[in-house]
Write an enzyme that holds these catalytic residues in place. Structure first.
Site, PDB file in Angstrom:
ATOM      1  N   LYS A  76     -21.466  -8.241 -41.354  1.00 51.27           N
ATOM      2  CA  LYS A  76     -21.574  -9.339 -40.385  1.00 51.27           C
ATOM      3  C   LYS A  76     -21.004  -8.869 -39.057  1.00 51.27           C
ATOM      4  O   LYS A  76     -19.955  -8.200 -39.027  1.00 51.27           O
ATOM      5  CB  LYS A  76     -20.806 -10.556 -40.916  1.00 51.27           C
ATOM      6  N   SER A 151     -22.533 -19.723 -40.912  1.00 51.05           N
ATOM      7  CA  SER A 151     -22.813 -18.795 -39.852  1.00 51.05           C
ATOM      8  C   SER A 151     -23.238 -17.407 -40.333  1.00 51.05           C
ATOM      9  O   SER A 151     -23.803 -16.648 -39.542  1.00 51.05           O
ATOM     10  CB  SER A 151     -21.589 -18.638 -38.952  1.00 51.05           C
ATOM     11  N   SER A 175     -19.305 -20.829 -44.366  1.00 49.40           N
ATOM     12  CA  SER A 175     -20.251 -19.845 -43.821  1.00 49.40           C
ATOM     13  C   SER A 175     -20.649 -18.699 -44.724  1.00 49.40           C
ATOM     14  O   SER A 175     -21.563 -17.948 -44.380  1.00 49.40           O
ATOM     15  CB  SER A 175     -19.710 -19.259 -42.517  1.00 49.40           C
TER      16      SER A 175
HETATM   17  N1  GLN Z   1     -20.501 -24.700 -40.127  1.00 51.27           N
HETATM   18  C1  GLN Z   1     -19.082 -24.704 -39.928  1.00 51.27           C
HETATM   19  C2  GLN Z   1     -18.784 -24.632 -38.460  1.00 51.27           C
HETATM   20  O1  GLN Z   1     -19.679 -24.677 -37.701  1.00 51.27           O
HETATM   21  C3  GLN Z   1     -18.444 -23.569 -40.662  1.00 51.27           C
HETATM   22  C4  GLN Z   1     -18.692 -22.262 -40.050  1.00 51.27           C
HETATM   23  C5  GLN Z   1     -17.967 -21.156 -40.720  1.00 51.27           C
HETATM   24  O2  GLN Z   1     -17.596 -21.255 -41.906  1.00 51.27           O
HETATM   25  N2  GLN Z   1     -17.717 -20.101 -39.971  1.00 51.27           N
HETATM   26  O3  GLN Z   1     -17.683 -24.515 -38.047  1.00 51.27           O
END
Ligand code: GLN
Length: 483
Positions: A76, A151, A175
């Site tokens: 990532k 994400s 995410s």
């Molecule tokens: N969807 C959540 C957010 O927008 C979690 C994102 C994540 O786990 N990095 O913060």
């Protein structure tokens, strides 16, 4: 070859049936063919990958191979990797070539695993659909009109599409688990503190945790063995003895007590997802498990608490991006203040700005007690709910996400709808617990459905055992999209 698991690839390498160079060439060819459509990678550097593969083959030839030497992996783009462009999905870091390796990257390097490239992600990991990336949305390989989740959507999409056998992800509120669910793969977010955050670009430091994403629970166990471990450079890294996360995979599930939280099986859970989760529960009963209803009474407030705490931490963490030391700097400015303002206005996208503003607001004098402190109290209550539940069960089970993959653009105008994608995952981060997602079915449109397992602190080996036994009895994880 490109649909193989890590375990199968490792066996082929050990048996001399293939080489790391050959493997990387196959994956790079597949990336070249499909990435223009999927947009799962931000950076691919074939020369660098092949150099790492050659080095891995030499290590093996010298008789010094470890269990995963030569097995390629994608990372990532939130992990700083020396010599690689590391953007975190943001224009702010569009020109940032990292001068050092994150702890996670150095662990994978030490294991001899070549990097296939850096995967696309929501900007600074803020999002549930990969649409906030400066590099454009990632397409879900099961239906390219749909999002892969976020994400870590690039990581999930590349594994699902066979562009990489595994990838790293990070999970602040879901995410790793939510994109794993939407793309039909397996991913685990370990207990907070198990994987070092050193060199992992910070979003919300008290919630962020790295973890592996792959086809199977067995693969995730092997990858977590590489990734986990104490690192003195992260003050929240836990000093514990090294453990083998694969040690319990073969254990039968007789006597396993599965907790089913009443709050996860309410009106929000409908249709194909509800049915697939019920079928999975039946499957576990056949494997010898018993179920017990548990309650997480404060879990309904987890999204609200998260959207105070995560932006608060983000507003502080992202103050470092000011155009002075690295990353984007606006080309024209009058003075220092003007440079800061223009750099941040141009370098950050809308969602990141929204979070910085919310975070700054909830931390400000007069509002801190009303929002931030209240959210912290809720966080404690949420953790206590889980502690109560684990008096009655060994693992908690439920859906990973309320829906299957939605259409690109469907939720971009409604941030609250987007935030609700993580309704089943966020409480886990607030409590610091380990959680994972594994495939458990498909909806009427052929889109994958994810099953979530939530364990007590440090019960990763047990969760992976539970998931592995389920995967021995089912074949949802073996399905791949047609590309
Ligand atoms: N969807 C959540 C957010 O927008 C979690 C994102 C994540 O786990 N990095 O913060």
């Amino acid at each position: 070859m490109t649909q193989h698991t890590i375990k199968q690839i490792a066996d082929l390498l050990a048996g001399g049936k293939t080489s790391s160079v050959e493997l990387c060439q196959d994956y790079l060819a597949r990336i070249a063919a499909h990435n223009p459509t999927l947009n799962a990678f931000i950076t691919v550097d074939a020369e660098r990958t092949l150099a790492e593969a050659r080095a891995a083959d030499q290590v093996r030839a010298a008789g010094r191979a470890g269990p995963l030497t030569g097995v390629p992996i994608a990372h990532k783009d939130i992990f700083c990797a020396e010599g690689w462009l590391t953007t975190c999905g943001s224009r702010m870091l569009h020109n940032f070539v990292s001068p050092y390796d994150a702890h996670v990257i150095s662990q994978y390097k030490a294991a001899g695993m070549p990097c296939l490239g850096k995967t696309n992600m929501d900007e600074f990991a803020m999002g549930s659909s990969n649409e906030t990336s400066w590099y454009g949305p990632v397409k879900n390989p099961w239906d390219i009109a749909r999002v892969p989740g976020g994400s870590s959507g690039g990581s999930a999409a590349c594994v699902a599409a066979g562009l990489a056998p595994a990838a790293t992800g990070t999970d602040t509120g879901g995410s790793i688990r939510q994109p794993a669910a939407l793309c039909g793969i397996t991913g685990i977010k370990p207990t907070y503190g198990v994987v070092s955050r050193y060199g992992m670009i910070a979003f919300a430091s008290s919630l962020d945790q790295g973890g592996p994403m792959a086809r199977t629970a067995e693969d995730c166990a092997l990858l977590l063995n590489v990734m986990a471990g104490f690192d003195p450079r992260d003050s929240t890294s836990l000093e514990r003895d090294k453990e083998d996360y694969a040690r319990d995979l073969a254990k039968p599930l007789d006597g396993l007590r599965i907790g089913l939280p009443r709050e996860f099986f309410g009106e929000g859970l409908t249709g194909a997802t509800a049915k697939a989760v019920q079928d999975a529960i039946e499957q576990f009963r056949k494997l010898g498990a018993t179920t017990v209803e548990v309650s997480l009474p404060n879990s309904g407030l987890s999204v609200a608490a998260y959207y105070v705490i995560a932006p608060a931490e983000a507003s502080s963490n992202l103050s470092r991006f000011d155009g002075v030391r690295y990353g984007y700097r606006t080309p024209e400015y009058a003075d220092l203040t003007d440079m800061y303002e223009k750099t941040r206005a141009e370098g950050f996208g809308a969602e990141v700005k929204r979070r910085i503003m919310i975070g700054t607001y909830v931390l400000s004098h007069g509002y801190y007690d009303a929002y931030y402190i209240q959210a912290q109290k809720l966080r404690r209550l949420i953790a206590q709910d889980f502690a109560e539940a684990y008096k009655q069960c060994d693992v908690i089970l439920g859906p990973t996400a309320p829906t299957t993959a939605f259409k690109i653009g469907e939720k971009t105008d409604d941030p609250v709808q987007m935030y609700l994608s993580d309704i089943y995952t966020i409480a886990v981060n607030l409590a610091g617990l380990p959680g994972m997602s594994l495939p458990c079915g498909f909806d009427g449109q052929g889109l994958p459905i994810g099953l979530q397992l939530i364990g007590d602190y440090f019960s990763e080996a047990r969760m992976l055992n539970v998931a592995h036994q389920y995967q021995l009895a089912t074949d949802w994880h073996r399905k791949s999209p047609d590309l």
